[in-house]
Design an enzyme around this catalytic site. Structure first.
Site, PDB file in Angstrom:
ATOM      1  N   CYS A   1      18.954  44.157 -33.169  1.00 48.26           N
ATOM      2  CA  CYS A   1      20.360  44.349 -32.785  1.00 48.26           C
ATOM      3  C   CYS A   1      20.938  43.072 -32.195  1.00 48.26           C
ATOM      4  CB  CYS A   1      20.453  45.510 -31.779  1.00 48.26           C
ATOM      5  SG  CYS A   1      22.080  45.710 -31.016  1.00 48.26           S
TER       6      CYS A   1
ATOM      7  N   CYS B   1      23.006  43.441 -28.989  1.00 48.89           N
ATOM      8  CA  CYS B   1      22.125  43.667 -27.832  1.00 48.89           C
ATOM      9  C   CYS B   1      21.734  42.344 -27.184  1.00 48.89           C
ATOM     10  CB  CYS B   1      20.863  44.418 -28.263  1.00 48.89           C
ATOM     11  SG  CYS B   1      21.152  46.077 -28.922  1.00 48.89           S
TER      12      CYS B   1
END
Length: 312
Positions: free
Chosen positions: A73, A76
């Site tokens: 991700c 993230c």
């Protein structure tokens, strides 16, 4: 009723904690962390095996902010350093817990995760949604400040030591923004009249203060339901679907119990069935509930669209 209210909508974590089993990982084990992650100090990695101890149990004394992430991700990787910096800056007023969604699928499923990064908090064993996506640091800070105010209202005023160990209570130390200290103290003492006056005092000096507006709406909501019998209110609402005051009070209970969508829909349905002054009173009441939750919430945006449809 006041102990259950959350501006984010509290969710019972009993089922989530029950899904955590030692088979997922050895107690205290750490999974791979995203780029920039530095577990330690005020940041910990949490697994299905340690969720109860590291998150639910600790949340009785200190707010626990959970960062759901994954190694693939990219957003993230932008958000994690921001959360870690704030955890260090706030020096133990909240604990940052990282959960790898790939390594802990049962926690991810139990939390109903649809996309990441997702940030939630836990206060007194109750899950309170914060935000989704990689937000700028200024916005993340606003969510953290509001969480700390919520924690104070729930009687959670502890701190966590950077060295591993149990959180110790904080005494004679203010938490959160000093502008709201008087209101926070009133809420913690159960003095909702005092909280309303304190927020009104802030707004008299700063009429555009969004947090004070939300705090005022929440304090008024809590005051309306403080002494009611929830079972009787719901029975009255079922028996009198066209009575605006009854439906408004039932909607207050819905929102305070975390069932925001149900409360919004109750009032929108009532608006469709009424006209004139009664309809306008319902509309104003619904807008006050929107203020209590926050206009940035997706549920509020969706309800505003439904309200427009009902009115026009």
């Amino acid at each position: 009723m006041t102990g259950n209210f959350s501006r984010y909508g509290a969710v019972d974590l009993s089922g989530l904690a029950a899904s955590s089993t030692p088979s997922a990982a050895a107690s205290g084990a750490r999974g791979g962390a995203p780029a920039g992650s530095t577990p330690g100090g005020y940041v910990i990695d949490v697994t299905e095996a340690t969720f109860q101890q590291d998150v639910v149990d600790r949340s009785a004394t200190v707010p626990v902010v959970i960062d759901f992430w994954a190694t693939w991700c990219q957003p993230c990787k932008q958000l994690s350093p921001i959360l870690e910096r704030l955890a260090t800056e706030y020096a133990g007023k909240f604990l940052l817990a990282k959960i790898d969604v790939d390594e802990n699928p049962r926690l991810s499923q139990a939390a109903g995760i649809q996309s990441i990064p997702l940030v939630v908090a836990v206060v007194r064993g109750q899950l309170v949604p914060l935000f989704q996506g990689a937000l700028p640091e200024a916005q993340v800070r606003q969510f953290i400040d509001e969480l700390l105010r919520l924690a104070v209202a729930q009687g959670v005023t502890g701190t966590i030591d950077p060295v591993e160990g149990e959180p110790a209570p904080v005494e004679d130390e203010e938490a959160g923004d000093p502008r709201y200290a008087e209101a926070d103290a009133a809420i913690a003492a159960g003095d909702l009249d005092g909280a309303v006056l304190a927020f009104e005092k802030v707004l008299a000096q700063a009429p555009a203060d969004a947090e004070a507006k939300r705090g005022l709406a929440q304090a008024k909501l809590l005051r309306r339901i403080q002494d009611v019998d929830p079972a009787q209110v719901r029975a009255d609402a079922a028996a009198s679907p066209d009575e605006p005051k009854v439906q408004s009070l039932a909607a207050d209970l819905d929102v305070a119990d975390g069932r925001m969508q149900e409360g919004f829909r109750r009032l929108i349905d009532a608006i469709r069935r009424t006209s004139g002054d009664e309809r306008d009173a319902l509309r104003v009441h619904l807008l006050e509930l929107f203020e209590a939750i926050g206009s940035e919430e997706e549920l509020v945006r969706a309800a505003r669209r439904e309200l427009s449809s009902a009115l026009f």
